[in-house]
Scaffold this motif. Structure first.
Motif, PDB file in Angstrom:
ATOM      1  N   CYS A 134     -22.980   6.624 -65.470  1.00 57.36           N
ATOM      2  CA  CYS A 134     -23.516   7.949 -65.782  1.00 57.36           C
ATOM      3  C   CYS A 134     -22.622   8.644 -66.799  1.00 57.36           C
ATOM      4  O   CYS A 134     -21.409   8.433 -66.830  1.00 57.36           O
ATOM      5  N   ARG A 164     -32.119  12.755 -63.386  1.00 58.67           N
ATOM      6  CA  ARG A 164     -30.847  12.597 -62.692  1.00 58.67           C
ATOM      7  C   ARG A 164     -30.946  11.477 -61.660  1.00 58.67           C
ATOM      8  O   ARG A 164     -31.960  11.317 -60.988  1.00 58.67           O
ATOM      9  N   SER A 213     -21.283  12.337 -68.697  1.00 60.87           N
ATOM     10  CA  SER A 213     -20.733  13.594 -68.184  1.00 60.87           C
ATOM     11  C   SER A 213     -21.843  14.569 -67.798  1.00 60.87           C
ATOM     12  O   SER A 213     -21.605  15.523 -67.062  1.00 60.87           O
ATOM     13  N   ASP A 214     -23.062  14.297 -68.273  1.00 56.48           N
ATOM     14  CA  ASP A 214     -24.217  15.134 -67.936  1.00 56.48           C
ATOM     15  C   ASP A 214     -24.927  14.654 -66.663  1.00 56.48           C
ATOM     16  O   ASP A 214     -26.008  15.131 -66.334  1.00 56.48           O
ATOM     17  N   ASP A 215     -24.316  13.703 -65.938  1.00 52.77           N
ATOM     18  CA  ASP A 215     -24.881  13.120 -64.715  1.00 52.77           C
ATOM     19  C   ASP A 215     -26.166  12.343 -64.959  1.00 52.77           C
ATOM     20  O   ASP A 215     -26.918  12.068 -64.040  1.00 52.77           O
ATOM     21  N   ARG A 216     -26.430  11.984 -66.189  1.00 51.22           N
ATOM     22  CA  ARG A 216     -27.630  11.202 -66.493  1.00 51.22           C
ATOM     23  C   ARG A 216     -27.283   9.734 -66.602  1.00 51.22           C
ATOM     24  O   ARG A 216     -26.205   9.362 -67.043  1.00 51.22           O
TER      25      ARG A 216
END
Length: 138
Positions: free
Chosen positions: A39, A109, A41-44
């Motif tokens: 993932c 996410r 840093s944007d949690d994607r």
């Protein structure tokens, strides 16, 4: 209709795209798993890294696991399903892409993972046989 959300394992941990393969291997060991989503840093979801990737594509190629970033192995198209996709769609996706583990996303996410065993528990035996056969052939 059974959905991906109903059969997935929740609380899936990611390895960060800037984390090293050594970090990924230690996380796999701690969790007792053979694959981790990568993932940003944007949690994607950015990709997947497996224990086999670390051994064959990194160590086997002479890369240092303590400096090689997880993102280097998580290249290409990311295969995943949406949380509300049917278990039949999960089966089709695993079969089409020949993957044994599948990230589940909701609103872009990561919300869980589905393993081959999760699908096997959710489907009737003939369908499970089809999945095993598809994943076992080249």
């Amino acid at each position: 209709m059974t959905t991906a959300r109903q059969i997935m394992t929740k609380g899936t941990e990611c390895v960060g795209e800037q984390d090293t393969l050594g970090d990924a291997a230690r996380t796999m060991t701690r969790l007792g798993v053979g694959a981790l989503p990568v993932c940003g840093s944007d949690d994607r979801l950015k990709g997947m890294v497996t224990d086999r990737d670390i051994v064959v594509r990194a160590l086997g190629a002479g890369k240092d696991p303590n400096t090689t970033k997880a993102a280097e192995l998580a290249q290409g198209d990311v295969v995943f399903v949406q949380a509300d996709d049917s278990v039949e769609e999960v089966l089709r996706t695993m079969t089409r892409h020949k993957v044994r583990r599948l990230p589940v996303v909701d609103d872009h996410r990561l919300v869980g993972m589905i393993a081959q065993a999760d699908v096997a528990r959710a489907l009737p035996e003939p369908r499970v046989g089809e999945l095993l056969e598809a994943l076992s052939t080249d």
